[in-house]
Design an enzyme around this catalytic site. Structure first.
Site, PDB file in Angstrom:
ATOM      1  N   GLY A  97       0.775  -1.227   0.000  1.00 14.63           N
ATOM      2  CA  GLY A  97       0.000   0.000   0.000  1.00 14.63           C
ATOM      3  C   GLY A  97       0.809   1.281   0.000  1.00 14.63           C
ATOM      4  O   GLY A  97       0.335   2.309   0.478  1.00 14.63           O
ATOM      5  N   HIS A 147      -3.893  -7.946 -10.501  1.00 16.23           N
ATOM      6  CA  HIS A 147      -4.692  -8.758 -11.422  1.00 16.23           C
ATOM      7  C   HIS A 147      -4.995  -7.911 -12.660  1.00 16.23           C
ATOM      8  O   HIS A 147      -5.296  -6.723 -12.527  1.00 16.23           O
ATOM      9  CB  HIS A 147      -6.046  -9.151 -10.824  1.00 16.23           C
ATOM     10  N   ILE A 148      -4.940  -8.536 -13.813  1.00 23.46           N
ATOM     11  CA  ILE A 148      -5.405  -7.871 -15.027  1.00 23.46           C
ATOM     12  C   ILE A 148      -6.922  -8.029 -15.048  1.00 23.46           C
ATOM     13  O   ILE A 148      -7.444  -9.147 -14.941  1.00 23.46           O
ATOM     14  CB  ILE A 148      -4.763  -8.475 -16.286  1.00 23.46           C
ATOM     15  N   ASN A 154      -5.033   3.206 -13.818  1.00 24.97           N
ATOM     16  CA  ASN A 154      -4.065   2.184 -13.430  1.00 24.97           C
ATOM     17  C   ASN A 154      -2.709   2.847 -13.249  1.00 24.97           C
ATOM     18  O   ASN A 154      -2.192   3.471 -14.169  1.00 24.97           O
ATOM     19  CB  ASN A 154      -3.993   1.099 -14.505  1.00 24.97           C
ATOM     20  N   HIS A 188       0.075   1.313 -12.881  1.00 26.65           N
ATOM     21  CA  HIS A 188       1.145   0.487 -13.441  1.00 26.65           C
ATOM     22  C   HIS A 188       1.749   1.219 -14.641  1.00 26.65           C
ATOM     23  O   HIS A 188       1.029   1.610 -15.552  1.00 26.65           O
ATOM     24  CB  HIS A 188       0.595  -0.874 -13.866  1.00 26.65           C
TER      25      HIS A 188
END
Length: 140
Positions: A14, A97-98, A113, A115
């Site tokens: 986190g 998770h995708i 997202n 990422h």
């Protein structure tokens, strides 16, 4: 300025969540975190959210697999759980998770997202650092 309601999805420690919470607390980011949702029961990010007085929810994919349910069923139920909190924005802050089209079609808020690369390029922990270092080397 009106605060945006966030639902934040995490899978681990986190640290990105903490940055969001800190920015919200300082007034630098006009948001209210309405829910932190995690797919790992022991993720430290859930503890961070609890300490901040934010609602949390454990939502494991394994339980769906064990019950013979599909990934699409998991993603639709995940979306329904999120929609119940009426977010303005869903933030994937280390969510590992995708998500399937079933999720994206069912959510009512925009999804951001954190990422920094295409799926699979830098999997796992520390992806922001890995992507940053690759960018510094001119690889991406």
């Amino acid at each position: 300025m009106t605060e945006a309601r966030l639902v934040v999805l995490i899978s681990g420690g986190g640290t990105n969540l903490q940055a969001i919470m800190d920015a919200a607390a300082s007034g630098a980011l006009p948001v209210q975190v309405a829910l932190v949702l995690c797919n790992r029961r022991d993720a430290y990010g859930l503890h961070r959210a609890t300490l901040a007085g934010i609602a949390t929810r454990y939502f494991p994919l394994k339980a769906y697999h064990d019950a013979g349910k599909t990934r699409e069923e998991y993603d639709r139920d995940l979306a329904q759980t999120i929609n119940e909190h009426a977010p303005d924005l869903i933030v994937l802050a280390g969510w590992l998770h995708i998500l399937s089209p079933a999720f994206l079609e069912a959510v009512t808020a925009r999804v951001l997202n954190l990422h920094p690369a295409l799926p699979g390029t830098y999997p796992g922990m520390n992806v922001i650092r890995y992507a940053y270092e690759a960018a510094q080397r001119g690889e991406i």
